[in-house]
Design an enzyme around this catalytic site. Structure first.
Site, PDB file in Angstrom:
ATOM      1  N   HIS A  83      23.235  78.652  18.585  1.00  0.00           N
ATOM      2  CA  HIS A  83      24.190  77.633  17.966  1.00  0.00           C
ATOM      3  C   HIS A  83      23.754  76.480  17.019  1.00  0.00           C
ATOM      4  O   HIS A  83      22.601  76.419  17.003  1.00  0.00           O
ATOM      5  CB  HIS A  83      24.753  76.850  19.247  1.00  0.00           C
ATOM      6  CG  HIS A  83      24.026  76.241  20.017  1.00  0.00           C
ATOM      7  ND1 HIS A  83      23.571  74.938  19.831  1.00  0.00           N
ATOM      8  CD2 HIS A  83      23.369  76.556  21.262  1.00  0.00           C
ATOM      9  CE1 HIS A  83      22.796  74.380  20.393  1.00  0.00           C
ATOM     10  NE2 HIS A  83      22.750  75.313  21.469  1.00  0.00           N
ATOM     11  N   GLU A 104      23.736  78.870  28.527  1.00  0.00           N
ATOM     12  CA  GLU A 104      22.119  78.188  28.644  1.00  0.00           C
ATOM     13  C   GLU A 104      21.704  78.453  30.046  1.00  0.00           C
ATOM     14  O   GLU A 104      22.268  78.674  31.111  1.00  0.00           O
ATOM     15  CB  GLU A 104      22.690  76.657  28.327  1.00  0.00           C
ATOM     16  CG  GLU A 104      21.349  75.810  28.257  1.00  0.00           C
ATOM     17  CD  GLU A 104      20.299  76.146  27.509  1.00  0.00           C
ATOM     18  OE1 GLU A 104      19.671  77.159  27.480  1.00  0.00           O
ATOM     19  OE2 GLU A 104      20.229  75.398  26.457  1.00  0.00           O
TER      20      GLU A 104
END
Length: 214
Positions: free
Chosen positions: A16, A89
């Site tokens: 990202h 994550e």
């Protein structure tokens, strides 16, 4: 199809873009952390980089920063993003804290026991578990896009851990040496189900691998 009759498929793992994080905490899986202005620019660069590719599937981490990064990519590729929880994550016991060297949680004795085993690691999700869940979604993407390309938007540690796993390298490592900048693309090339090559590009530009909150 390749000349040998095998199916060549490429799965691109996108990290990202930069996150708006004025507190400079390790935000991990905390909600409410979206892209900064720079992060949105990085996402646009990634979309432009992938725009000419024959991408047939797009999978995304459930985290806001990954979802926002996927928006221009989906528009450029005319695809509907599919959220896959396995791209999330890595879990981390220091989530929500500042962890810079010489300040923050690392100076507080109550947190020192979390540092007892850097090889697993003791402060978060085991590296091997990260590698296995990421490998599962990469093979899902490979199957969905067989003969073409797929994109998965994820995070620095999961992407880097999978890369080391597939390259046959030890999973514990120095975070300062990670090759996984914000807005980068790590590509796994498969012939049928076998990994043939790994490539790397930085359409989002070079960034510090130790920046807080990947």
């Amino acid at each position: 199809m390749s000349a040998e009759g095998t199916v060549r498929t490429t799965v691109h793992l996108v990290r990202h873009g930069e996150v708006h994080n004025p507190e400079k905490i390790l935000y991990g899986r905390l909600p409410g952390y979206g892209l900064s202005d720079r992060g949105r620019e990085q996402a646009l660069r990634v979309a432009a980089h992938l725009g000419g590719h024959h991408v047939a599937a797009l999978f995304v981490s459930p985290m806001q920063r990954a979802q926002e990064t996927a928006v221009p990519i989906a528009e450029a590729l005319d695809l509907t993003p599919v959220t896959d929880e396995r791209l999330i994550e890595a879990g981390n016991a220091f989530e929500g804290l500042t962890v810079g060297v010489g300040d923050g949680a690392l100076r507080r004795p109550e947190y020192w026991p979390l540092l007892r085993n850097p090889f697993r690691p003791s402060w978060g999700e085991p590296y091997l578990e990260i590698a296995h869940r990421m490998l599962g979604v990469v093979h899902r993407a490979r199957t969905a896009a067989a003969g073409h390309e797929a994109v998965c938007v994820s995070h620095q540690l999961p992407i880097w851990t999978l890369r080391r796993f597939l390259a046959g390298e030890r999973l514990w490592h120095d975070p300062r040496r990670r090759q996984c900048s914000l807005g980068s693309v790590t590509s796994f090339l498969f012939d049928d189900e076998s990994l043939a090559d790994i490539a790397y590009a930085e359409p989002g530009g070079v960034t510090d691998p130790t920046a807080t909150g990947a």
